[in-house]
Design a protein around this motif. Structure first.
Motif, short mmCIF file in Angstrom:
data_model
loop_
_atom_site.label_atom_id
_atom_site.label_comp_id
_atom_site.label_asym_id
_atom_site.label_seq_id
_atom_site.Cartn_x
_atom_site.Cartn_y
_atom_site.Cartn_z
N GLU A 1 6.01 4.72 -5.86
CA GLU A 1 4.93 5.42 -5.86
C GLU A 1 4.81 6.54 -4.51
OE1 GLU A 1 1.64 7.14 -7.25
OE2 GLU A 1 2.40 5.23 -8.36
N THR A 2 4.57 7.80 -5.02
CA THR A 2 4.55 8.68 -3.89
C THR A 2 3.29 9.45 -3.65
OG1 THR A 2 5.02 10.46 -5.56
CG2 THR A 2 6.87 9.33 -4.15
N ASN A 3 2.41 9.45 -4.57
CA ASN A 3 1.04 9.71 -4.62
C ASN A 3 0.30 8.90 -3.55
OD1 ASN A 3 -1.63 10.94 -4.99
ND2 ASN A 3 -1.72 10.19 -6.81
N PRO A 4 -0.11 9.82 -2.25
CA PRO A 4 -0.79 9.07 -1.09
C PRO A 4 -2.16 8.49 -1.40
CG PRO A 4 0.19 11.61 -0.72
CD PRO A 4 0.34 11.23 -2.04
N GLU A 5 -2.86 9.05 -2.39
CA GLU A 5 -4.14 8.62 -2.85
C GLU A 5 -4.04 7.25 -3.51
OE1 GLU A 5 -7.19 9.81 -1.84
OE2 GLU A 5 -5.97 11.22 -0.66
N LYS A 6 -3.08 7.15 -4.08
CA LYS A 6 -2.88 6.14 -5.01
C LYS A 6 -2.21 4.85 -4.23
CE LYS A 6 -1.23 4.21 -9.30
NZ LYS A 6 -0.56 4.47 -10.65
N ILE A 7 -1.60 5.50 -3.29
CA ILE A 7 -1.02 4.41 -2.16
C ILE A 7 -2.36 3.74 -1.18
CG2 ILE A 7 0.38 4.28 -0.06
CD1 ILE A 7 2.52 6.24 -1.31
N LYS A 8 -3.22 4.72 -1.12
CA LYS A 8 -4.27 4.34 -0.12
C LYS A 8 -5.28 3.28 -1.11
CE LYS A 8 -4.75 8.31 2.55
NZ LYS A 8 -5.92 9.45 2.71
N ILE A 9 -5.35 3.63 -2.37
CA ILE A 9 -6.07 2.69 -3.24
C ILE A 9 -5.21 1.12 -3.25
CG2 ILE A 9 -6.78 2.29 -5.73
CD1 ILE A 9 -7.19 5.19 -5.74
N MET A 10 -4.00 1.33 -3.30
CA MET A 10 -3.28 0.04 -3.57
C MET A 10 -3.37 -0.75 -2.23
SD MET A 10 -0.14 0.79 -5.88
CE MET A 10 0.46 2.35 -5.29
N ILE A 11 -3.30 -0.09 -1.09
CA ILE A 11 -3.40 -0.71 0.12
C ILE A 11 -4.78 -1.47 0.41
CG2 ILE A 11 -3.62 -0.25 2.85
CD1 ILE A 11 -1.37 1.79 2.25
N LYS A 12 -5.77 -0.56 -0.06
CA LYS A 12 -7.23 -1.16 -0.18
C LYS A 12 -7.39 -2.40 -0.73
CE LYS A 12 -10.02 2.48 1.80
NZ LYS A 12 -10.41 2.09 2.88
N HIS A 13 -6.69 -2.19 -2.05
CA HIS A 13 -6.66 -3.70 -2.90
C HIS A 13 -6.06 -4.70 -2.34
CE1 HIS A 13 -7.04 -6.03 -6.59
NE2 HIS A 13 -5.74 -6.07 -6.55
N GLY A 14 -5.03 -4.35 -1.79
CA GLY A 14 -4.17 -5.35 -0.96
C GLY A 14 -5.10 -6.19 0.13
N GLU A 15 -5.89 -5.37 0.80
CA GLU A 15 -6.70 -5.80 2.03
C GLU A 15 -7.82 -6.76 1.38
OE1 GLU A 15 -7.86 -2.28 3.87
OE2 GLU A 15 -6.05 -2.17 5.01
N PHE A 16 -8.23 -6.26 0.11
CA PHE A 16 -9.38 -7.19 -0.55
C PHE A 16 -8.68 -8.49 -0.73
CE2 PHE A 16 -11.02 -8.50 -4.62
CZ PHE A 16 -12.35 -8.85 -4.24
N VAL A 17 -7.26 -8.42 -1.31
CA VAL A 17 -6.83 -9.58 -1.66
C VAL A 17 -6.65 -10.75 -0.66
CG1 VAL A 17 -4.74 -10.69 -2.56
CG2 VAL A 17 -5.64 -8.83 -3.81
N VAL A 18 -6.26 -9.80 0.58
CA VAL A 18 -6.20 -10.65 1.88
C VAL A 18 -7.52 -11.42 2.24
CG1 VAL A 18 -5.97 -10.50 4.33
CG2 VAL A 18 -4.25 -9.25 2.82
N LYS A 19 -8.65 -10.74 2.11
CA LYS A 19 -10.02 -11.32 2.56
C LYS A 19 -10.14 -12.40 1.48
CE LYS A 19 -11.87 -7.10 4.36
NZ LYS A 19 -12.71 -6.17 4.33
N GLU A 20 -9.87 -12.09 0.22
CA GLU A 20 -10.12 -13.34 -0.83
C GLU A 20 -9.30 -14.49 -0.55
OE1 GLU A 20 -12.33 -13.33 -3.50
OE2 GLU A 20 -13.30 -11.73 -2.59
N ILE A 21 -8.11 -14.48 -0.26
CA ILE A 21 -7.22 -15.66 0.27
C ILE A 21 -7.84 -16.25 1.22
CG2 ILE A 21 -4.97 -16.30 0.91
CD1 ILE A 21 -3.75 -13.99 -1.12
N GLU A 22 -8.22 -15.65 2.17
CA GLU A 22 -8.73 -16.39 3.57
C GLU A 22 -10.03 -17.12 3.21
OE1 GLU A 22 -9.16 -12.81 6.10
OE2 GLU A 22 -7.23 -12.98 6.96
N ALA A 23 -10.85 -16.36 2.22
CA ALA A 23 -12.06 -17.27 1.85
C ALA A 23 -11.57 -18.23 0.98
CB ALA A 23 -12.81 -15.94 0.98
N LEU A 24 -10.64 -18.34 0.26
CA LEU A 24 -10.39 -19.65 -0.59
C LEU A 24 -9.72 -20.70 0.43
CD1 LEU A 24 -8.56 -17.99 -3.54
CD2 LEU A 24 -10.57 -19.32 -3.69
#
Length: 84
Positions: free
Chosen positions: A44-67
């Motif tokens: 992936e080279t689109n910076p906006e899409k990369i930012k969205i994927m990073i935000k999703h990954g940070e959300f996943v981190v928070k969810e795993i920590e909550a679990l």
């Protein structure tokens, strides 16, 4: 991928690998799936899409920590409180 995105992605990957050590189905399965997802999106080279994927990954981190916190809370509750 630009340099700021690269470092953010690498930090996210390392964080997820660290959290995967306590994964219920095992670290190897977690690591393989994580690697597969990151490799799928590596071109992936689109910076906006990369930012969205990073935000999703940070959300996943928070969810795993909550679990993990919920799992620890339940274990502690079982130790100190009897169901009877």
């Amino acid at each position: 991928m630009t340099q700021p995105h690269r470092s953010a992605v690498i930090n996210l990957y390392k964080t997820l690998l660290y959290l995967g050590r306590d994964w219920p189905q095992g670290y190897d399965l977690f690591r393989k799936r994580l690697h597969k997802v990151f490799m799928k999106n590596s071109e992936e080279t689109n910076p906006e899409k990369i930012k969205i994927m990073i935000k999703h990954g940070e959300f996943v981190v928070k969810e795993i920590e909550a679990l993990y916190k919920l799992k620890k809370y339940r274990a502690m509750k079982r130790r100190y409180y009897d169901d009877n």
